[in-house]
Design a protein around this motif. Structure first.
Motif, PDB file in Angstrom:
ATOM      1  N   LEU A 192      32.431   0.271  39.890  1.00 33.24           N
ATOM      2  CA  LEU A 192      33.734   0.932  39.956  1.00 33.24           C
ATOM      3  C   LEU A 192      34.210   1.340  38.571  1.00 33.24           C
ATOM      4  CD1 LEU A 192      35.605  -1.258  42.596  1.00 33.24           C
ATOM      5  CD2 LEU A 192      34.483   0.951  42.932  1.00 33.24           C
ATOM      6  N   ALA A 193      33.893   0.523  37.556  1.00 32.88           N
ATOM      7  CA  ALA A 193      34.278   0.867  36.181  1.00 32.88           C
ATOM      8  C   ALA A 193      33.581   2.140  35.719  1.00 32.88           C
ATOM      9  CB  ALA A 193      33.956  -0.291  35.239  1.00 32.88           C
ATOM     10  N   ARG A 194      32.376   2.368  36.221  1.00 33.47           N
ATOM     11  CA  ARG A 194      31.689   3.632  35.922  1.00 33.47           C
ATOM     12  C   ARG A 194      32.326   4.775  36.701  1.00 33.47           C
ATOM     13  NH1 ARG A 194      27.729  -0.327  35.683  1.00 33.47           N
ATOM     14  NH2 ARG A 194      26.322  -0.196  33.891  1.00 33.47           N
ATOM     15  N   ASP A 195      32.657   4.507  37.945  1.00 35.50           N
ATOM     16  CA  ASP A 195      33.224   5.557  38.796  1.00 35.50           C
ATOM     17  C   ASP A 195      34.554   6.074  38.252  1.00 35.50           C
ATOM     18  OD1 ASP A 195      31.047   5.165  40.457  1.00 35.50           O
ATOM     19  OD2 ASP A 195      32.164   3.984  41.939  1.00 35.50           O
ATOM     20  N   VAL A 196      35.380   5.170  37.741  1.00 39.04           N
ATOM     21  CA  VAL A 196      36.732   5.598  37.331  1.00 39.04           C
ATOM     22  C   VAL A 196      36.733   6.364  36.014  1.00 39.04           C
ATOM     23  CG1 VAL A 196      37.835   3.702  38.590  1.00 39.04           C
ATOM     24  CG2 VAL A 196      37.317   3.423  36.146  1.00 39.04           C
ATOM     25  N   VAL A 197      35.579   6.414  35.332  1.00 39.25           N
ATOM     26  CA  VAL A 197      35.478   7.247  34.121  1.00 39.25           C
ATOM     27  C   VAL A 197      34.392   8.306  34.302  1.00 39.25           C
ATOM     28  CG1 VAL A 197      36.429   5.562  32.502  1.00 39.25           C
ATOM     29  CG2 VAL A 197      33.971   5.520  33.025  1.00 39.25           C
ATOM     30  N   ALA A 198      34.151   8.710  35.542  1.00 44.49           N
ATOM     31  CA  ALA A 198      33.188   9.768  35.819  1.00 44.49           C
ATOM     32  C   ALA A 198      33.691  11.086  35.229  1.00 44.49           C
ATOM     33  CB  ALA A 198      32.992   9.906  37.329  1.00 44.49           C
ATOM     34  N   PRO A 199      32.796  12.011  34.935  1.00 43.18           N
ATOM     35  CA  PRO A 199      33.235  13.312  34.402  1.00 43.18           C
ATOM     36  C   PRO A 199      34.306  13.948  35.277  1.00 43.18           C
ATOM     37  CG  PRO A 199      30.853  13.121  34.221  1.00 43.18           C
ATOM     38  CD  PRO A 199      31.317  11.911  35.001  1.00 43.18           C
ATOM     39  N   GLY A 200      35.351  14.415  34.635  1.00 43.03           N
ATOM     40  CA  GLY A 200      36.446  15.051  35.346  1.00 43.03           C
ATOM     41  C   GLY A 200      37.520  14.112  35.838  1.00 43.03           C
ATOM     42  N   SER A 201      37.320  12.797  35.667  1.00 41.50           N
ATOM     43  CA  SER A 201      38.295  11.835  36.182  1.00 41.50           C
ATOM     44  C   SER A 201      39.459  11.651  35.217  1.00 41.50           C
ATOM     45  CB  SER A 201      37.629  10.480  36.416  1.00 41.50           C
ATOM     46  OG  SER A 201      37.215   9.910  35.183  1.00 41.50           O
ATOM     47  N   ALA A 202      40.581  11.177  35.774  1.00 36.18           N
ATOM     48  CA  ALA A 202      41.742  10.865  34.939  1.00 36.18           C
ATOM     49  C   ALA A 202      41.424   9.709  33.996  1.00 36.18           C
ATOM     50  CB  ALA A 202      42.936  10.515  35.827  1.00 36.18           C
ATOM     51  N   GLY A 203      40.569   8.773  34.465  1.00 37.85           N
ATOM     52  CA  GLY A 203      40.192   7.652  33.609  1.00 37.85           C
ATOM     53  C   GLY A 203      39.449   8.107  32.368  1.00 37.85           C
ATOM     54  N   LEU A 204      38.491   9.017  32.540  1.00 35.59           N
ATOM     55  CA  LEU A 204      37.751   9.514  31.381  1.00 35.59           C
ATOM     56  C   LEU A 204      38.676  10.284  30.443  1.00 35.59           C
ATOM     57  CD1 LEU A 204      35.112   9.823  29.890  1.00 35.59           C
ATOM     58  CD2 LEU A 204      34.638  11.868  31.252  1.00 35.59           C
ATOM     59  N   ALA A 205      39.588  11.056  30.995  1.00 36.31           N
ATOM     60  CA  ALA A 205      40.532  11.788  30.152  1.00 36.31           C
ATOM     61  C   ALA A 205      41.355  10.827  29.302  1.00 36.31           C
ATOM     62  CB  ALA A 205      41.445  12.653  31.020  1.00 36.31           C
ATOM     63  N   ALA A 206      41.764   9.704  29.884  1.00 38.31           N
ATOM     64  CA  ALA A 206      42.543   8.716  29.140  1.00 38.31           C
ATOM     65  C   ALA A 206      41.709   8.055  28.045  1.00 38.31           C
ATOM     66  CB  ALA A 206      43.100   7.663  30.096  1.00 38.31           C
ATOM     67  N   VAL A 207      40.436   7.802  28.333  1.00 37.30           N
ATOM     68  CA  VAL A 207      39.557   7.205  27.332  1.00 37.30           C
ATOM     69  C   VAL A 207      39.340   8.179  26.179  1.00 37.30           C
ATOM     70  CG1 VAL A 207      37.218   6.356  26.886  1.00 37.30           C
ATOM     71  CG2 VAL A 207      38.423   5.661  28.965  1.00 37.30           C
ATOM     72  N   ILE A 208      39.133   9.450  26.483  1.00 39.38           N
ATOM     73  CA  ILE A 208      38.938  10.459  25.429  1.00 39.38           C
ATOM     74  C   ILE A 208      40.188  10.588  24.575  1.00 39.38           C
ATOM     75  CG2 ILE A 208      38.549  12.908  24.994  1.00 39.38           C
ATOM     76  CD1 ILE A 208      36.877  12.947  27.601  1.00 39.38           C
ATOM     77  N   GLU A 209      41.351  10.556  25.239  1.00 40.62           N
ATOM     78  CA  GLU A 209      42.608  10.670  24.496  1.00 40.62           C
ATOM     79  C   GLU A 209      42.755   9.543  23.487  1.00 40.62           C
ATOM     80  OE1 GLU A 209      47.444  10.953  25.315  1.00 40.62           O
ATOM     81  OE2 GLU A 209      46.044  10.771  27.001  1.00 40.62           O
ATOM     82  N   ARG A 210      42.315   8.339  23.869  1.00 40.71           N
ATOM     83  CA  ARG A 210      42.440   7.187  22.964  1.00 40.71           C
ATOM     84  C   ARG A 210      41.325   7.134  21.925  1.00 40.71           C
ATOM     85  NH1 ARG A 210      41.533   4.334  19.648  1.00 40.71           N
ATOM     86  NH2 ARG A 210      42.048   2.123  19.306  1.00 40.71           N
ATOM     87  N   PHE A 211      40.088   7.403  22.337  1.00 37.93           N
ATOM     88  CA  PHE A 211      38.953   7.150  21.442  1.00 37.93           C
ATOM     89  C   PHE A 211      38.286   8.419  20.892  1.00 37.93           C
ATOM     90  CE2 PHE A 211      39.331   3.362  24.089  1.00 37.93           C
ATOM     91  CZ  PHE A 211      39.338   2.370  23.125  1.00 37.93           C
ATOM     92  N   GLY A 212      38.683   9.577  21.381  1.00 33.89           N
ATOM     93  CA  GLY A 212      38.144  10.818  20.860  1.00 33.89           C
ATOM     94  C   GLY A 212      36.898  11.283  21.595  1.00 33.89           C
ATOM     95  N   ALA A 213      36.554  12.559  21.374  1.00 36.24           N
ATOM     96  CA  ALA A 213      35.428  13.164  22.074  1.00 36.24           C
ATOM     97  C   ALA A 213      34.085  12.656  21.572  1.00 36.24           C
ATOM     98  CB  ALA A 213      35.493  14.683  21.933  1.00 36.24           C
ATOM     99  N   GLY A 214      34.082  11.874  20.505  1.00 37.66           N
ATOM    100  CA  GLY A 214      32.833  11.319  19.990  1.00 37.66           C
ATOM    101  C   GLY A 214      32.178  10.316  20.923  1.00 37.66           C
ATOM    102  N   ILE A 215      32.897   9.878  21.941  1.00 34.78           N
ATOM    103  CA  ILE A 215      32.309   8.911  22.877  1.00 34.78           C
ATOM    104  C   ILE A 215      31.752   9.621  24.115  1.00 34.78           C
ATOM    105  CG2 ILE A 215      33.538   6.849  22.115  1.00 34.78           C
ATOM    106  CD1 ILE A 215      34.801   8.801  25.097  1.00 34.78           C
ATOM    107  N   LEU A 216      31.554  10.950  24.020  1.00 35.48           N
ATOM    108  CA  LEU A 216      30.983  11.703  25.126  1.00 35.48           C
ATOM    109  C   LEU A 216      29.518  12.031  24.874  1.00 35.48           C
ATOM    110  CD1 LEU A 216      33.804  14.288  25.974  1.00 35.48           C
ATOM    111  CD2 LEU A 216      33.184  12.215  27.238  1.00 35.48           C
ATOM    112  N   LEU A 217      28.751  12.070  25.942  1.00 33.29           N
ATOM    113  CA  LEU A 217      27.379  12.544  25.906  1.00 33.29           C
ATOM    114  C   LEU A 217      27.378  14.072  25.958  1.00 33.29           C
ATOM    115  CD1 LEU A 217      25.923  10.020  28.504  1.00 33.29           C
ATOM    116  CD2 LEU A 217      25.405  10.049  26.044  1.00 33.29           C
ATOM    117  N   PRO A 218      26.264  14.708  25.618  1.00 32.56           N
ATOM    118  CA  PRO A 218      26.214  16.174  25.676  1.00 32.56           C
ATOM    119  C   PRO A 218      26.552  16.759  27.040  1.00 32.56           C
ATOM    120  CG  PRO A 218      24.355  15.344  24.423  1.00 32.56           C
ATOM    121  CD  PRO A 218      25.048  14.138  25.003  1.00 32.56           C
ATOM    122  N   ASP A 219      26.275  16.014  28.122  1.00 30.15           N
ATOM    123  CA  ASP A 219      26.574  16.523  29.462  1.00 30.15           C
ATOM    124  C   ASP A 219      28.012  16.269  29.899  1.00 30.15           C
ATOM    125  OD1 ASP A 219      26.634  13.815  29.982  1.00 30.15           O
ATOM    126  OD2 ASP A 219      25.005  13.824  31.447  1.00 30.15           O
ATOM    127  N   GLY A 220      28.825  15.691  29.006  1.00 31.30           N
ATOM    128  CA  GLY A 220      30.225  15.441  29.323  1.00 31.30           C
ATOM    129  C   GLY A 220      30.506  14.069  29.885  1.00 31.30           C
TER     130      GLY A 220
END
Length: 207
Positions: free
Chosen positions: A34-62
């Protein structure tokens, strides 16, 4: 319904025990998945993580680069707490939604939660199962599984509650210090005890 919390230190073998209990008939709700699911590409969870930690924590595929994020948060207690504040409420909401769909009053629902004790959920279940290994084994498994240095593995172990604290709140302990056959036997014994508890709860079976 019997609600069971399943936990253990990192690399202790929770997933293996969860799968064994699933084979016996439990509904297993995997908080790691579930922790993986809630930060899936396009999710609100991933958007919140990016906002806090920056786009450097993304893979090339998003997708989320979990290794890169891990290097950040396991060396910074405050950052890890902020990440948990993003992830944990979403995971709990997803787990609650899955459990709410269970119609069988005699179901055994196992919530597999790595940080169950750390997040103060030990009193939220009818039974608490702890998968246990000694720290040397835990560290060696973690180094091999995640390709970590000894210091990196130890940092992840140290980020969790102590083995002693985890065992203190356990109703059942499954030692994972031998082979799969022994682990299966130990999981079966705990399953039998859970069936007995279910019988005591009201179906009169206990078999």
């Amino acid at each position: 319904m019997i609600r069971v919390g399943l936990t253990g230190g990192i690399a202790s073998g929770k997933s293996a025990v969860g799968e064994l209990l699933r084979q016996h008939g439990a509904l297993v709700i995997d908080s790691d998945q579930l922790a993986r699911d809630v930060v899936a590409p396009g999710s609100a969870g991933l958007a919140a993580v990016i906002e806090r930690f920056g786009a450097g924590i993304l893979l090339p595929d998003g997708g989320l680069d979990r290794a890169a994020l891990g290097r950040l948060v396991f060396s910074d207690d405050a950052a890890r707490a902020e990440l948990n504040a993003i992830i944990h409420p979403r995971v709990r909401a997803a787990a609650t939604a899955i459990e709410a769909q269970v119609s069988d009053p005699y179901a055994i629902v196992v919530h597999m939660i790595p940080l169950l004790v750390e997040t103060g959920q030990q009193d939220s279940f009818d039974a608490l199962v702890v998968v246990d290994v000694d720290e040397d084994t835990q560290r060696a498994r973690l180094m091999a599984r995640n390709d970590l240095t000894e210091d990196e593995a130890q940092a992840r172990i140290d980020a969790q509650v102590s083995r002693t604290d985890r065992l203190r709140v356990a109703d059942f302990v499954i030692r994972n210090d031998a082979g799969l056959e022994e682990l299966a036997e130990r999981a079966h014994a705990v399953w039998h005890e859970l069936l007995k508890r279910r019988g005591q709860q009201g179906d009169g079976c206990g078999c």
